[in-house]
Design an enzyme around this catalytic site. Structure first.
Site, short mmCIF file in Angstrom:
data_model
loop_
_atom_site.label_atom_id
_atom_site.label_comp_id
_atom_site.label_asym_id
_atom_site.label_seq_id
_atom_site.Cartn_x
_atom_site.Cartn_y
_atom_site.Cartn_z
N LYS A 54 0.67 -1.27 -0.01
CA LYS A 54 -0.08 -0.05 -0.07
C LYS A 54 0.93 1.29 -0.02
O LYS A 54 0.63 2.06 -0.69
CB LYS A 54 -0.99 -0.13 1.27
CG LYS A 54 -1.94 -0.96 1.12
CD LYS A 54 -2.79 -1.17 2.48
CE LYS A 54 -4.05 -2.38 2.11
NZ LYS A 54 -4.58 -2.61 3.35
N GLN A 98 -4.45 -1.02 9.52
CA GLN A 98 -4.56 -2.45 8.93
C GLN A 98 -5.12 -3.28 10.08
O GLN A 98 -5.00 -3.32 11.22
CB GLN A 98 -3.15 -3.05 8.88
CG GLN A 98 -3.27 -4.44 7.99
CD GLN A 98 -3.49 -4.47 6.61
OE1 GLN A 98 -3.67 -3.38 5.87
NE2 GLN A 98 -4.21 -5.47 6.00
N ASP A 121 -10.46 3.82 4.15
CA ASP A 121 -10.98 2.37 4.05
C ASP A 121 -12.55 2.35 3.98
O ASP A 121 -12.86 1.20 3.92
CB ASP A 121 -10.61 2.00 5.64
CG ASP A 121 -9.86 0.70 5.34
OD1 ASP A 121 -9.45 -0.10 4.28
OD2 ASP A 121 -9.31 0.19 6.35
N1 GUN Z 1 -7.08 -6.44 6.12
C1 GUN Z 1 -7.44 -7.04 5.21
N2 GUN Z 1 -8.06 -6.25 4.47
C2 GUN Z 1 -8.21 -5.02 4.74
C3 GUN Z 1 -8.60 -3.59 4.53
O1 GUN Z 1 -9.24 -3.69 3.31
N3 GUN Z 1 -8.52 -2.79 5.07
C4 GUN Z 1 -8.17 -2.93 6.54
N4 GUN Z 1 -7.70 -1.73 7.15
N5 GUN Z 1 -7.56 -4.13 6.93
C5 GUN Z 1 -7.52 -4.91 6.08
#
Ligand code: GUN
Length: 294
Positions: A54, A98, A121
């Site tokens: 990311k 995350q 998100d």
């Molecule tokens: N963990 C797995 N997928 C995601 C996501 O799309 N956002 C976040 N914050 N954590 C994740």
């Protein structure tokens, strides 16, 4: 007709190029560089890979990318304070924590602490509420990526029956809202299936589009799929493998080799939904910068 393997990597590269161009124009016009902060608590190997991707993708698109690594022992209050600082920062327009978080930290409290205008998100109740109301602002990246994959691959959802397997707040539930919306890329009839669903196979066998997001390797088998259905595999499961140097291989929630023989189109793992999630996160970050600066 030969089954189409939907190339999420290629489609995500096209989107990232569009975002990089748009980011450049935005920066030239407003003299602001969009900034994404990703917070990782602990050192789960899979989460660490996602977070690195990311940050790198943000930087590659001309944005500011900042990762904050915290030990798994960090207190809930310390994490709340870090988010507060990111909420106040002029350099950060998007914040992503995350998930999952260690059990001593309330996921709900953390998500609700993020300023909704920086919630790229789309998990804050304000943003999930807007999506449920049919007027979304930030759409969670994986559902947004799935819709974009279908649109750009010319698979119309209008009037179609979509079976979604998995009711998570990150994928299944927002995707059900998104695909049933009265809009382009929506207008589907959605069955949101989960671990308590009776007669699951009867439902998936009726579906024109199946989305598997349950986190169980090879769960969707050939007999669950209607002839010529479109199959979207969201799973990224690590399965031990002595044939691979790193000791594991990645497997989706769909039994790819057998389902491929029956369906019209299918996404591979890796290289399907995964790269699309990152592209849509960047799109949300640019949108956040625009909302905050333009
Ligand atoms: N963990 C797995 N997928 C995601 C996501 O799309 N956002 C976040 N914050 N954590 C994740």
């Amino acid at each position: 007709m030969e089954t189409k393997i939907i190339d999420g990597k290629k489609i995500s590269e096209e989107i990232k190029l569009e975002i990089a161009n748009d980011t450049k124009s935005f920066q030239n016009k407003f003299l602001v560089k969009p900034g994404l902060a990703v917070v990782l608590v602990g050192n789960d190997p899979a989460s660490s890979v996602y977070v690195r991707n990311k940050e790198k993708s943000a930087i590659d698109s001309g944005m500011r990318g900042k990762t904050i690594n915290l030990p798994s022992t960090v207190s809930e209050q310390d994490l709340l304070n870090i988010i507060e600082n990111l909420n106040l920062s002029n350099e950060i327009h998007g914040i992503l924590v995350q998930l999952p978080l260690p059990s001593h930290i309330s996921q709900e409290k953390i998500v609700e602490k993020i300023n909704p205008i920086k919630d790229v998100d789309g998990l804050h109740p304000f943003n999930s509420g807007l999506l449920s109301a049919g007027t979304p602002r930030f759409i969670p990246a994986t559902p947004a990526g799935i819709r974009e994959l279908l649109i750009r691959s010319d698979f119309d959802t209008d009037g179609k029956h979509v079976a979604i397997l998995g009711r998570s707040n990150i994928v299944g539930r927002p995707l059900a809202n998104l695909l049933s919306m009265k809009s382009n890329g929506g207008n589907a009839t959605v069955s949101l299936c989960h671990s308590r669903t009776n007669n699951l196979k009867d439902i998936t066998q009726m579906a024109d589009i199946i989305v598997a997001a349950i986190g169980i390797p090879n769960f969707v088998t050939q007999e669950m799929v209607k002839e010529n259905a479109v199959v979207i595999d969201v799973g990224i499961n690590r399965v031990e493998s002595s044939l691979h140097k790193r000791g594991y291989r990645l497997v989706g929630d769909v039994e790819f080799e057998t389902v491929k023989l029956k369906c019209k189109a299918i996404t591979p793992v890796p290289g399907g939904v995964g790269p699309m999630t990152i592209a849509m996160l960047l799109s949300n970050t640019l949108q956040a910068a625009k909302l905050q600066c333009a």
